[in-house]
Write a protein that holds these residues in place. Sequence first.
Motif, short mmCIF file in Angstrom:
data_model
loop_
_atom_site.label_atom_id
_atom_site.label_comp_id
_atom_site.label_asym_id
_atom_site.label_seq_id
_atom_site.Cartn_x
_atom_site.Cartn_y
_atom_site.Cartn_z
N THR A 231 89.18 -20.72 26.87
CA THR A 231 89.08 -19.31 26.49
C THR A 231 89.20 -19.15 24.98
OG1 THR A 231 91.46 -18.98 26.80
CG2 THR A 231 90.02 -18.50 28.68
N LEU A 232 88.65 -18.04 24.52
CA LEU A 232 88.67 -17.69 23.10
C LEU A 232 88.86 -16.18 23.00
CD1 LEU A 232 87.82 -17.68 20.02
CD2 LEU A 232 85.46 -17.65 20.85
N THR A 233 89.76 -15.75 22.16
CA THR A 233 89.93 -14.33 21.88
C THR A 233 89.63 -14.11 20.40
OG1 THR A 233 91.59 -14.04 23.61
CG2 THR A 233 91.48 -12.35 21.89
N THR A 234 88.62 -13.32 20.12
CA THR A 234 88.23 -13.06 18.74
C THR A 234 89.21 -12.09 18.08
OG1 THR A 234 86.75 -11.32 19.54
CG2 THR A 234 85.79 -13.48 19.12
N PRO A 235 89.44 -12.21 16.79
CA PRO A 235 90.32 -11.28 16.08
C PRO A 235 89.58 -9.99 15.72
CG PRO A 235 89.47 -12.92 14.56
CD PRO A 235 88.93 -13.29 15.91
N ALA A 236 90.33 -9.01 15.21
CA ALA A 236 89.72 -7.78 14.69
C ALA A 236 88.85 -8.12 13.49
CB ALA A 236 90.80 -6.79 14.30
N SER A 237 87.76 -7.40 13.34
CA SER A 237 86.85 -7.69 12.23
C SER A 237 87.39 -7.20 10.89
CB SER A 237 85.47 -7.07 12.50
OG SER A 237 85.59 -5.67 12.65
N ILE A 238 88.25 -6.16 10.91
CA ILE A 238 88.84 -5.65 9.67
C ILE A 238 90.30 -5.30 9.89
CG2 ILE A 238 86.79 -4.74 8.52
CD1 ILE A 238 87.40 -2.03 9.82
N SER A 239 91.05 -5.33 8.82
CA SER A 239 92.42 -4.83 8.82
C SER A 239 92.67 -4.14 7.48
CB SER A 239 93.43 -5.96 9.04
OG SER A 239 93.34 -6.93 8.01
N LEU A 240 93.61 -3.19 7.47
CA LEU A 240 93.89 -2.39 6.28
C LEU A 240 95.34 -2.53 5.88
CD1 LEU A 240 92.09 0.89 7.43
CD2 LEU A 240 91.14 -0.94 6.00
N SER A 241 95.58 -2.52 4.59
CA SER A 241 96.98 -2.58 4.13
C SER A 241 97.72 -1.29 4.45
CB SER A 241 97.03 -2.86 2.63
OG SER A 241 96.38 -1.81 1.90
N LYS A 242 96.97 -0.16 4.57
CA LYS A 242 97.56 1.13 4.92
C LYS A 242 96.55 1.92 5.74
CE LYS A 242 100.20 1.51 0.59
NZ LYS A 242 100.40 2.31 -0.66
N ILE A 307 89.10 8.81 5.46
CA ILE A 307 88.15 7.80 5.01
C ILE A 307 87.93 6.85 6.17
CG2 ILE A 307 87.66 5.96 3.36
CD1 ILE A 307 89.66 7.30 1.46
N ARG A 308 86.69 6.63 6.57
CA ARG A 308 86.38 5.72 7.69
C ARG A 308 85.81 4.41 7.15
NH1 ARG A 308 84.18 7.56 13.34
NH2 ARG A 308 86.43 7.87 13.44
N ILE A 309 86.43 3.29 7.59
CA ILE A 309 85.96 1.95 7.24
C ILE A 309 85.24 1.39 8.47
CG2 ILE A 309 86.58 -0.31 6.34
CD1 ILE A 309 87.35 2.00 4.51
N SER A 310 84.00 0.94 8.29
CA SER A 310 83.21 0.40 9.40
C SER A 310 82.86 -1.06 9.13
CB SER A 310 81.92 1.20 9.59
OG SER A 310 82.22 2.54 9.91
N CYS A 311 83.09 -1.90 10.14
CA CYS A 311 82.77 -3.33 10.01
C CYS A 311 82.46 -3.88 11.40
CB CYS A 311 83.94 -4.09 9.40
SG CYS A 311 83.67 -5.87 9.23
N GLN A 312 81.31 -4.50 11.54
CA GLN A 312 80.88 -5.06 12.82
C GLN A 312 80.93 -3.98 13.89
OE1 GLN A 312 83.06 -8.61 13.96
NE2 GLN A 312 81.83 -8.93 15.80
N ASP A 313 81.76 -4.14 14.91
CA ASP A 313 81.85 -3.16 15.98
C ASP A 313 83.13 -2.32 15.89
OD1 ASP A 313 83.60 -5.18 16.50
OD2 ASP A 313 82.76 -5.73 18.45
N MET A 314 83.75 -2.31 14.70
CA MET A 314 85.02 -1.60 14.54
C MET A 314 84.92 -0.47 13.52
SD MET A 314 88.07 -4.45 14.50
CE MET A 314 89.26 -3.14 14.16
N HIS A 315 85.74 0.56 13.73
CA HIS A 315 85.90 1.66 12.78
C HIS A 315 87.41 1.92 12.64
CE1 HIS A 315 81.62 2.46 13.17
NE2 HIS A 315 81.79 2.51 14.48
N LEU A 316 87.90 1.89 11.41
CA LEU A 316 89.29 2.22 11.14
C LEU A 316 89.35 3.41 10.18
CD1 LEU A 316 91.01 -1.28 10.72
CD2 LEU A 316 90.96 0.18 12.75
N ASP A 317 90.25 4.34 10.46
CA ASP A 317 90.39 5.54 9.63
C ASP A 317 91.65 5.47 8.76
OD1 ASP A 317 88.11 6.62 10.67
OD2 ASP A 317 89.14 7.84 12.18
N ILE A 318 91.50 5.95 7.53
CA ILE A 318 92.63 6.10 6.62
C ILE A 318 92.84 7.60 6.41
CG2 ILE A 318 93.60 5.52 4.37
CD1 ILE A 318 91.49 3.29 4.18
N THR A 319 94.03 8.08 6.72
CA THR A 319 94.34 9.50 6.54
C THR A 319 95.00 9.70 5.18
OG1 THR A 319 94.65 9.80 8.91
CG2 THR A 319 95.61 11.47 7.46
N ILE A 320 94.38 10.54 4.35
CA ILE A 320 94.90 10.85 3.01
C ILE A 320 95.48 12.27 3.05
CG2 ILE A 320 94.37 11.00 0.56
CD1 ILE A 320 93.94 8.22 1.77
#
Length: 335
Positions: A231-242, A307-320
């Motif tokens: 088996t293999l579990t892929t990691p998240a495509s992006i991560s944010l410091s905040k 602010i929305r960060i998009s990478c591969q199949d992921m979207h991460l939001d940063i709330t300002i």
Amino acid sequence: MNNLLNNKLSIMKKIVLLLITGLLLYSCTPQENPDPNKTKPTVTTGQITGITTTTATCSDNNVTADGGAAVTARGVCWSTTQNPTTTNSKTSNGTGVGAYSSNLTGLSPKTTYYVRAYATNSKGTAYGEQKTFTTLAAIASLTTTAVTNITSYGADTGGNITNNGGSDITSRGVCWSTAANPTADLATHTQDGSGSGVFTSTLTGLASRTTYYIRAYAINAAGTAYGQQITLTTPASISLSKTSLTIAAEGGTNNSVTVTAYLAWTAEVTSSSGWLTLNTTSGDVASSQLSFDVQPNTTSQDRNATIRISCQDMHLDITITQLRAGGYIDDGNLL
């Protein structure tokens, strides 16, 4: 002269006496009396049926005559060389005359064998006519290689074909799926040449944060064989410091968040009134900085932007969040 003659006569008498004694002893010893009516048995070899990768049956063998002496052993013998005898591999199928069948076991896949029925009596061992057959090929034996170089979208693996089952490997690779026991007829498989031995495979098109089941495969004339499942579990495509950031009412330039990604990423402001401006709208693999400017807030209300960060199949939001002018009014915290 007389003495010499007497000595010769004495020696001759002794020789004659020895010859007579030997003849008497031989005549008193019981001699084998061969029976001309006894011969080796007569036996025929049957048909080869039920051939598999490691077994076969030789049916309808027949001891048709015992040769005038009891048949004490019968069966079939076989070898990978012609004219096998009972010193080679053999079966034991009772005694006497008549028909019998023999089961051949312990054979090697995809191998040609020569077979003869045999029957033994006191005169010796007789053999039937020679028959030949070839065992079926077996599926290959192989293992799946451990996964390395794992990213959010791919990985490296492979296999090792240790036995081709007696038939050439025409295709090999790995197959994978989000369901257990993937097969080589799925679209998600690699094709990595042919032949036995070690091979490497690269998995592509994977989704992030997903568990996959992986098996190496090898195809020969007998069918498709698989290595053990891993088996293999892929990691998240992006991560944010905040994922959230509070800015003073005065605003400022070059506010930043660190983005770590396995692939290129993009950024966009999805919610604001134009008071937040991105200095960075995209980034590459590894770690990079997302920078943005914030205008002063002269209103009496806090305000928010996303602010929305998009990478591969992921979207991460940063709330300002930007504080209102003068801080928190009448809330008891800031004056």
